[in-house]
Design an enzyme around this catalytic site. Structure first.
Site, PDB file in Angstrom:
ATOM      1  N   HIS A 131     -26.724  -9.846  -0.472  1.00 13.59           N
ATOM      2  CA  HIS A 131     -27.127 -11.251  -0.567  1.00 13.59           C
ATOM      3  C   HIS A 131     -28.292 -11.404  -1.547  1.00 13.59           C
ATOM      4  O   HIS A 131     -28.294 -12.311  -2.393  1.00 13.59           O
ATOM      5  CB  HIS A 131     -27.532 -11.758   0.817  1.00 13.59           C
ATOM      6  CG  HIS A 131     -28.183 -13.105   0.816  1.00 13.59           C
ATOM      7  ND1 HIS A 131     -27.492 -14.274   1.066  1.00 13.59           N
ATOM      8  CD2 HIS A 131     -29.479 -13.482   0.582  1.00 13.59           C
ATOM      9  CE1 HIS A 131     -28.321 -15.297   0.986  1.00 13.59           C
ATOM     10  NE2 HIS A 131     -29.535 -14.844   0.699  1.00 13.59           N
ATOM     11  N   GLU A 132     -29.293 -10.511  -1.455  1.00 12.41           N
ATOM     12  CA  GLU A 132     -30.443 -10.604  -2.356  1.00 12.41           C
ATOM     13  C   GLU A 132     -30.046 -10.285  -3.792  1.00 12.41           C
ATOM     14  O   GLU A 132     -30.546 -10.904  -4.737  1.00 12.41           O
ATOM     15  CB  GLU A 132     -31.564  -9.684  -1.875  1.00 12.41           C
ATOM     16  CG  GLU A 132     -32.094 -10.009  -0.492  1.00 12.41           C
ATOM     17  CD  GLU A 132     -32.521 -11.466  -0.336  1.00 12.41           C
ATOM     18  OE1 GLU A 132     -32.889 -12.097  -1.341  1.00 12.41           O
ATOM     19  OE2 GLU A 132     -32.485 -11.985   0.800  1.00 12.41           O
ATOM     20  N   HIS A 135     -28.655 -13.369  -5.343  1.00 11.29           N
ATOM     21  CA  HIS A 135     -29.685 -14.262  -5.877  1.00 11.29           C
ATOM     22  C   HIS A 135     -30.110 -13.829  -7.272  1.00 11.29           C
ATOM     23  O   HIS A 135     -30.322 -14.655  -8.160  1.00 11.29           O
ATOM     24  CB  HIS A 135     -30.909 -14.276  -4.952  1.00 11.29           C
ATOM     25  CG  HIS A 135     -30.772 -15.185  -3.778  1.00 11.29           C
ATOM     26  ND1 HIS A 135     -30.369 -16.499  -3.879  1.00 11.29           N
ATOM     27  CD2 HIS A 135     -31.026 -14.967  -2.451  1.00 11.29           C
ATOM     28  CE1 HIS A 135     -30.368 -17.054  -2.681  1.00 11.29           C
ATOM     29  NE2 HIS A 135     -30.753 -16.151  -1.795  1.00 11.29           N
ATOM     30  N   GLU A 199     -28.188 -20.850  -0.820  1.00 16.63           N
ATOM     31  CA  GLU A 199     -27.981 -19.832   0.204  1.00 16.63           C
ATOM     32  C   GLU A 199     -26.496 -19.638   0.496  1.00 16.63           C
ATOM     33  O   GLU A 199     -26.035 -18.516   0.673  1.00 16.63           O
ATOM     34  CB  GLU A 199     -28.739 -20.192   1.483  1.00 16.63           C
ATOM     35  CG  GLU A 199     -30.249 -20.124   1.354  1.00 16.63           C
ATOM     36  CD  GLU A 199     -30.759 -18.768   0.926  1.00 16.63           C
ATOM     37  OE1 GLU A 199     -30.128 -17.734   1.256  1.00 16.63           O
ATOM     38  OE2 GLU A 199     -31.803 -18.718   0.246  1.00 16.63           O
TER      39      GLU A 199
END
Length: 280
Positions: A131-132, A135, A199
């Protein structure tokens, strides 16, 4: 609108808010000084906000010798994402959480808490790291970091106004109180407007990087449950950074209302399950 253009727009909005606060504190001279400081702050934030954010959150770098399994995991997921290997930082808090920062993929870092490594299983940690990395891949980290840094500056100036008061004839006491409340609120709203959509996208892209939705879904459930029970002291001291984390780290913000920096965990997990149902 590109992430870079969004960052410039947000810098302009937050700079205007700083100028307004400066005007209430010190009139025209205060406004000019605030704008000059904001301009210098924008330049500084562009190049250094990632380092400042890591320092604010008491994150320290770790190397392969300290955490070989974590390094191997990040390297593999970064290859899956087509990204350079980011720097890895550890935050000394027992609340499980994580965030990414950096102005571009070549200057990126992923920070994880000690609690995340302790409470989550391997598949769940992979989901969080992916997930990071999403980003970073989506180039969200520049706008996230710069906005959090400048929003923190606005909150600091607003708090200063609470002690110094407004100048007579320039908004008066009522105007000062309103600005003291609205300036950090405006900065928070800017962060929230970005967070809600970014998100969901990072969850989707992260699941693609990890090759599974289940790890991230399980991680979100565990982190959300723990965030309301375990205080993240660095985040509480610098609440403008809340939007950087994968799950809101601030205690007592469990409602998916207007003043939340993230979509509800339930809605994010439901979206991940939809991806799984559709085989994505």
């Amino acid at each position: 609108m590109s992430s870079t253009l969004k960052t410039f727009v947000l810098m302009a909005v937050l700079t205007a808010a700083l100028g307004a606060l400066g005007g209430l504190i010190g009139g025209r001279g205060g406004a000019m000084l605030a704008l000059l400081v904001a301009g210098a702050g924008n330049i500084w934030a562009w190049w250094n906000s990632d380092k400042a954010m890591l320092r604010q959150q008491n994150a320290h770098p770790i190397d392969r010798a300290n955490a070989p399994e974590l390094f191997e995991m990040v390297e593999r997921l970064a290859r899956n994402a087509g990204l350079p290997m980011p720097a890895i930082y550890l935050i000394e808090t027992e609340q499980p959480n994580a965030f990414a920062t950096g102005r571009n993929p070549e200057n990126a870092a992923v920070a994880v808490t000690r609690g995340l490594l302790r409470i989550l299983d391997r598949a769940e940690i992979e989901g969080v790291i992916a997930h990071e990395l999403a980003h970073i891949k989506n180039r969200d980290t520049l706008i996230m970091t710069v906005t959090a840094t400048l929003a923190g500056a606005i909150a600091m100036m607003a708090n200063m106004f609470a002690f110094t008061g407004g100048r007579e004839g320039r908004g008066g006491a009522l105007g000062g109180i309103i600005m003291m409340l609205l300036a950090p609120m405006a900065a928070g709203l800017v962060q929230m407007a970005i967070s809600r959509t970014r998100e969901y996208k990072a969850d989707r892209v992260g699941a693609e990087i990890a090759g599974s939705t289940s790890g991230l879904a399980g991680a979100l459930a565990k982190i959300s449950a723990a965030a309301g029970q375990i205080v993240n002291e660095p985040a509480e001291r610098n609440p403008a950074a809340a939007s950087m984390y994968i799950v809101n780290p601030l205690a007592g913000l469990n409602m998916d209302g207007l003043f939340r920096t993230h979509p509800s965990t339930e809605s994010r997990i439901a979206a991940l399950r939809q991806l799984q149902l559709h085989g994505r």
